[in-house]
Each structure stands twice: as C-alpha cells, then as structure tokens.
Design a protein around this motif. Sequence first.
Motif, short mmCIF file in Angstrom:
data_model
loop_
_atom_site.label_atom_id
_atom_site.label_comp_id
_atom_site.label_asym_id
_atom_site.label_seq_id
_atom_site.Cartn_x
_atom_site.Cartn_y
_atom_site.Cartn_z
N GLU A 9 0.82 -1.20 0.00
CA GLU A 9 0.00 0.00 0.00
C GLU A 9 0.86 1.26 0.00
O GLU A 9 0.61 2.20 -0.75
CB GLU A 9 -0.93 0.00 1.21
N ASN B 129 0.76 4.66 -2.13
CA ASN B 129 0.24 5.86 -1.49
C ASN B 129 1.32 6.75 -0.87
O ASN B 129 1.23 7.97 -0.93
CB ASN B 129 -0.78 5.48 -0.40
N ASP C 191 -6.59 7.32 -0.15
CA ASP C 191 -5.79 6.09 -0.16
C ASP C 191 -6.48 4.95 -0.91
O ASP C 191 -6.10 3.79 -0.76
CB ASP C 191 -5.52 5.63 1.28
N GLN D 1 -6.49 14.55 -0.65
CA GLN D 1 -5.42 14.79 0.31
C GLN D 1 -5.59 16.15 0.99
O GLN D 1 -5.46 16.27 2.21
CB GLN D 1 -4.06 14.72 -0.39
#
Length: 282
Positions: free
Chosen positions: A67, A71, A187, A257
């Motif tokens: 991940e 990200n 995410d 974000q």
Amino acid sequence: MGTLLYHICTVFLFTKSDFKTTLIPVTVLAMAVSPTLEVTRVVHSIMWTWIHLLQFDVSNQSLNIQEDEINKPWRPLPAKRVSMRAARVVHWLLVPCCFTLSWSHGTDVLLASVALVFMSLLYNELHLHGRWLARNLLNAAGTAAFEVGATLVAAGGIHRLDCTAFMSVCLSAAIIASTIHAQDFKDIRGDQLVNRITIPLLFPSVARWTMLPSLTIWTMVLIQVWRITWSIGIRLLIGAIALGYRFLAFKTIRNDQASYVWYNVWLSLAHILPVYYRIRRQ
C-alpha cells in the motif's frame, strides 16, 4: 554525525503523515481540556503522544508495504531506509519503552498506554484494520486512549479527568468513529491493492455524501454542548458545510489529500471549543 541524522530522519518519516492526523489534534485537545494544565508539561505530553504514535506506525507500516509503495513511497520501508525485520524488532522494543515512560507518569497513564498497545495489536497484527467497522471503532477507541494519556500527562499529578475533559474525549471518539473514513478517499488505490475494505470502497456512491451531514450535525452538537455563541457558531457551521461540500465536489487524489488536511483542521478546532466553555463558566 551523518549516520545519526539519517536514523533521526528515518524515525521522523515513520510518523510524518500522522503529525496532522494524531499528534496535533491530540495535543490540542490535551491542552484544551486538561483540568490543571502545566505549560512546562506540554512537552512531556507531546513526547508521550509521539512515542506511542511511533510504536503504532512502525507496527502498521511493517505488516505490508504494498500500500505504501503506491500511497506513500517516501516512508522508510518502501524507500528502503530500513528492513522489514529491523522495523519489527524496533516495534517490539518500543512497547516496553512506552510502558516505562507511561509508568513514570503514574498508573492511570500506564493504563492508557496498555490500552493503546492492545488496540494497536488488534488493528495491525490481528488485521482488523481491513474491516471497515472494526477499523472505525478501533480508530475511535485508540484516539480516546491517546487523548486520555496525553491529558493526564499534560495536567501532571491528577488521576482522573473532570467532566469537561471526559465529555471532550467521548465526543472526540464519537466523531472519529463516524467520520474517520475521511482519510480513506485519498488512499483508495492502495486499499484496493491490499483488499482492504473501507467505506469509500464498500459504498462508493454513498461514502462522500455522508461527510456533509456528518460534519454539519457534529458541528451543531458541539455548538450546543459547549454553549458557543451563534456569532462564532455560525462561522463554524459554514466551515463544516464547506468542508463537507469539498468532499463531494473535488474528487481527485490530490483534492482528497487536501480535503483530509482541512478535516484535521476542523477536528482540531472542535477540540479547542472546551476552552471557550471553561472561560464562560468562570
């Protein structure tokens, strides 16, 4: 000297993204609701919060780096600044460090530390972070433990929270439980890769719509509970509506974000409101 700076930077990068999500909001609440705030102890409170945050982050980031490769590729593990094995060793070394530091501040702080580490194990090692309901509830409970410990450390010498502090922690936990999926929009690609079930992935057509009413309703609750004047309250309400609309209208990763940053600003403002309440009661 260069090696020391390298390791300091590595440690910082483990917690960098959670300064805005945990360290700042928790510290703000601790300073706002501490019944007997001692300014000289604020640094102790910040350090207590940070070392527990580091323990959690090292654990979380050393389970699966796929991940983070998407990200957050700048984190220590995907950036190859530290090995997976070394990170796991550091995590288990940090646990007794957290307990020892907490014990030096009293039994109640130690209990908050034990609760935090226990929830970290549930969230990370037992992989409950992959289930949206458990994820939200553990985020809420973990935040409450952070806030209780940080507040007790900031106050120094007290062994229990007063009614204002207790209500603040309860409200904070409830807000987190119902709105923390604000962090999951940005995410979504990494979560898809590791098959994590989050609200934006499970309910893609509904998730964004929940932010506007949730932020609006919670702001109205906070205005009522902390007896905020409407001249101030209306500004808070407009800000909450604007933030909820932002989640609906701006949907790129970069926008999400930024929206999450503003969400944490809103959360920190919510944590400051008990100060206004205490002042008005004097």
